[in-house]
Design an enzyme around this catalytic site. Structure first.
Site, PDB file in Angstrom:
ATOM      1  N   VAL A   1     -26.461  18.191 -33.734  1.00 32.47           N
ATOM      2  CA  VAL A   1     -27.685  18.104 -34.537  1.00 32.47           C
ATOM      3  C   VAL A   1     -27.501  16.969 -35.544  1.00 32.47           C
ATOM      4  O   VAL A   1     -26.591  17.000 -36.370  1.00 32.47           O
ATOM      5  CB  VAL A   1     -27.990  19.433 -35.264  1.00 32.47           C
ATOM      6  CG1 VAL A   1     -29.273  19.298 -36.074  1.00 32.47           C
ATOM      7  CG2 VAL A   1     -28.108  20.577 -34.265  1.00 32.47           C
ATOM      8  N   ILE A   2     -28.359  15.980 -35.416  1.00 31.33           N
ATOM      9  CA  ILE A   2     -28.247  14.791 -36.268  1.00 31.33           C
ATOM     10  C   ILE A   2     -29.488  14.697 -37.155  1.00 31.33           C
ATOM     11  O   ILE A   2     -30.625  14.865 -36.671  1.00 31.33           O
ATOM     12  CB  ILE A   2     -28.090  13.526 -35.400  1.00 31.33           C
ATOM     13  CG1 ILE A   2     -26.855  13.681 -34.483  1.00 31.33           C
ATOM     14  CG2 ILE A   2     -27.941  12.278 -36.281  1.00 31.33           C
ATOM     15  CD1 ILE A   2     -26.691  12.598 -33.451  1.00 31.33           C
TER      16      ILE A   2
ATOM     17  N   PHE B   1     -31.405  24.486 -30.451  1.00 30.34           N
ATOM     18  CA  PHE B   1     -32.221  25.662 -30.782  1.00 30.34           C
ATOM     19  C   PHE B   1     -32.168  26.694 -29.658  1.00 30.34           C
ATOM     20  O   PHE B   1     -32.280  27.895 -29.900  1.00 30.34           O
ATOM     21  CB  PHE B   1     -33.674  25.211 -31.020  1.00 30.34           C
ATOM     22  CG  PHE B   1     -34.570  26.279 -31.571  1.00 30.34           C
ATOM     23  CD1 PHE B   1     -34.531  26.608 -32.922  1.00 30.34           C
ATOM     24  CD2 PHE B   1     -35.461  26.963 -30.749  1.00 30.34           C
ATOM     25  CE1 PHE B   1     -35.352  27.605 -33.431  1.00 30.34           C
ATOM     26  CE2 PHE B   1     -36.279  27.959 -31.249  1.00 30.34           C
ATOM     27  CZ  PHE B   1     -36.224  28.280 -32.597  1.00 30.34           C
ATOM     28  N   GLU B   2     -31.999  26.226 -28.418  1.00 30.23           N
ATOM     29  CA  GLU B   2     -31.982  27.132 -27.253  1.00 30.23           C
ATOM     30  C   GLU B   2     -30.592  27.703 -26.968  1.00 30.23           C
ATOM     31  O   GLU B   2     -30.444  28.556 -26.072  1.00 30.23           O
ATOM     32  CB  GLU B   2     -32.477  26.383 -26.006  1.00 30.23           C
ATOM     33  CG  GLU B   2     -33.991  26.177 -25.948  1.00 30.23           C
ATOM     34  CD  GLU B   2     -34.500  25.102 -26.892  1.00 30.23           C
ATOM     35  OE1 GLU B   2     -33.796  24.098 -27.088  1.00 30.23           O
ATOM     36  OE2 GLU B   2     -35.592  25.288 -27.462  1.00 30.23           O
TER      37      GLU B   2
ATOM     38  N   HIS C   1     -36.883  18.889 -39.471  1.00 31.83           N
ATOM     39  CA  HIS C   1     -36.776  19.595 -38.189  1.00 31.83           C
ATOM     40  C   HIS C   1     -35.321  19.979 -37.880  1.00 31.83           C
ATOM     41  O   HIS C   1     -35.030  21.110 -37.497  1.00 31.83           O
ATOM     42  CB  HIS C   1     -37.345  18.711 -37.072  1.00 31.83           C
ATOM     43  CG  HIS C   1     -37.410  19.367 -35.730  1.00 31.83           C
ATOM     44  ND1 HIS C   1     -38.328  20.349 -35.420  1.00 31.83           N
ATOM     45  CD2 HIS C   1     -36.655  19.200 -34.618  1.00 31.83           C
ATOM     46  CE1 HIS C   1     -38.128  20.745 -34.178  1.00 31.83           C
ATOM     47  NE2 HIS C   1     -37.124  20.065 -33.669  1.00 31.83           N
TER      48      HIS C   1
HETATM   49  N1  INI Z   1     -31.872  19.523 -30.864  1.00 31.65           N
HETATM   50  C1  INI Z   1     -30.570  19.202 -30.993  1.00 31.65           C
HETATM   51  O1  INI Z   1     -29.721  19.734 -30.255  1.00 31.65           O
HETATM   52  N2  INI Z   1     -30.183  18.301 -31.925  1.00 31.65           N
HETATM   53  C2  INI Z   1     -31.065  17.686 -32.773  1.00 31.65           C
HETATM   54  O2  INI Z   1     -30.636  16.850 -33.602  1.00 31.65           O
HETATM   55  C3  INI Z   1     -32.440  18.034 -32.672  1.00 31.65           C
HETATM   56  N3  INI Z   1     -33.405  17.433 -33.572  1.00 31.65           N
HETATM   57  O3  INI Z   1     -33.000  16.823 -34.588  1.00 31.65           O
HETATM   58  O4  INI Z   1     -34.601  17.538 -33.338  1.00 31.65           O
HETATM   59  C4  INI Z   1     -32.820  18.971 -31.671  1.00 31.65           C
HETATM   60  N4  INI Z   1     -34.125  19.307 -31.479  1.00 31.65           N
HETATM   61  C5  INI Z   1     -34.617  20.010 -30.325  1.00 31.65           C
HETATM   62  C6  INI Z   1     -34.504  21.519 -30.459  1.00 31.65           C
HETATM   63  O5  INI Z   1     -33.160  21.911 -30.336  1.00 31.65           O
HETATM   64  C7  INI Z   1     -35.313  22.255 -29.391  1.00 31.65           C
HETATM   65  O6  INI Z   1     -34.832  21.894 -28.116  1.00 31.65           O
HETATM   66  C8  INI Z   1     -36.819  21.972 -29.449  1.00 31.65           C
HETATM   67  O7  INI Z   1     -37.318  22.192 -30.769  1.00 31.65           O
HETATM   68  C9  INI Z   1     -37.572  22.927 -28.482  1.00 31.65           C
HETATM   69  O8  INI Z   1     -37.401  24.288 -28.852  1.00 31.65           O
END
Ligand code: INI
Length: 155
Positions: free
Chosen positions: A82-83, A58-59, A89
């Site tokens: 991303v799994i 997400f970042e 989420h």
């Molecule tokens: N971030 C990932 O890179 N992969 C994932 O599978 C994932 N899941 O599934 O939750 C994930 N979540 C964290 C997200 O990217 C943020 O870091 C968090 O929401 C804070 O903003």
């Protein structure tokens, strides 16, 4: 017929920014190794590659955009994994990261490559990190090299 433009897979003299997600680092660390390997194998230098780590996919867009806007790189590569989880989420994370990276390249004019593995299971993600399937990080770096050269040709 007019001119045909096609990016060459030559990374000599090119600079790259790589943004890697720490989430699922077991996978993303392998994507990073694959990306560095691709750059070196195509004539680039890993000394010309800067790497920034972010907490999760997400970042990725914010830091990808910052590196792209810096003017220091011929291309920026985003690496993440991303799994699918028990909730939705992961869908928001994958969608926003793809959208944000696409937006970053359109806003800056610098190729920003989407090297994020999206998988239903951990096993699928491992496959895409270079076991049964090609390493997605390697492929992302090859796309970065091609796009960087194409943009150079187009001026
Ligand atoms: N971030 C990932 O890179 N992969 C994932 O599978 C994932 N899941 O599934 O939750 C994930 N979540 C964290 C997200 O990217 C943020 O870091 C968090 O929401 C804070 O903003």
């Amino acid at each position: 017929m007019g001119t045909t433009y096609e990016g060459k897979l030559k990374a000599e003299g090119m600079t790259f920014g790589i943004v890697t997600s720490r989430y699922n680092e077991f996978i993303t660390g392998k994507l990073l190794s694959g990306a560095l390997d691709a750059i070196a194998r195509h004539g680039g230098s890993v000394e010309q590659v800067d790497v920034a780590w972010v907490p999760g996919s997400f970042e990725l867009p914010l830091v990808v955009r910052k590196l792209a806007a810096s003017g220091k790189y011929h291309a920026v590569i985003a690496l993440g994994a991303v799994i699918r989880g028990a909730t939705t989420h992961h869908e928001y994370v994958a969608g926003e990261s793809a959208k944000g990276i696409a937006q970053a390249q359109l806003e800056t004019g610098v190729p920003c490559i989407y090297g994020v593995v999206t998988a239903d299971t951990l096993e699928q993600a491992i496959e895409r990190a270079g076991t049964k399937m090609p390493n997605r990080g390697f492929e992302a770096a090859v796309s970065a090299i091609e796009m960087a050269d194409l943009m150079r040709q187009l001026g």
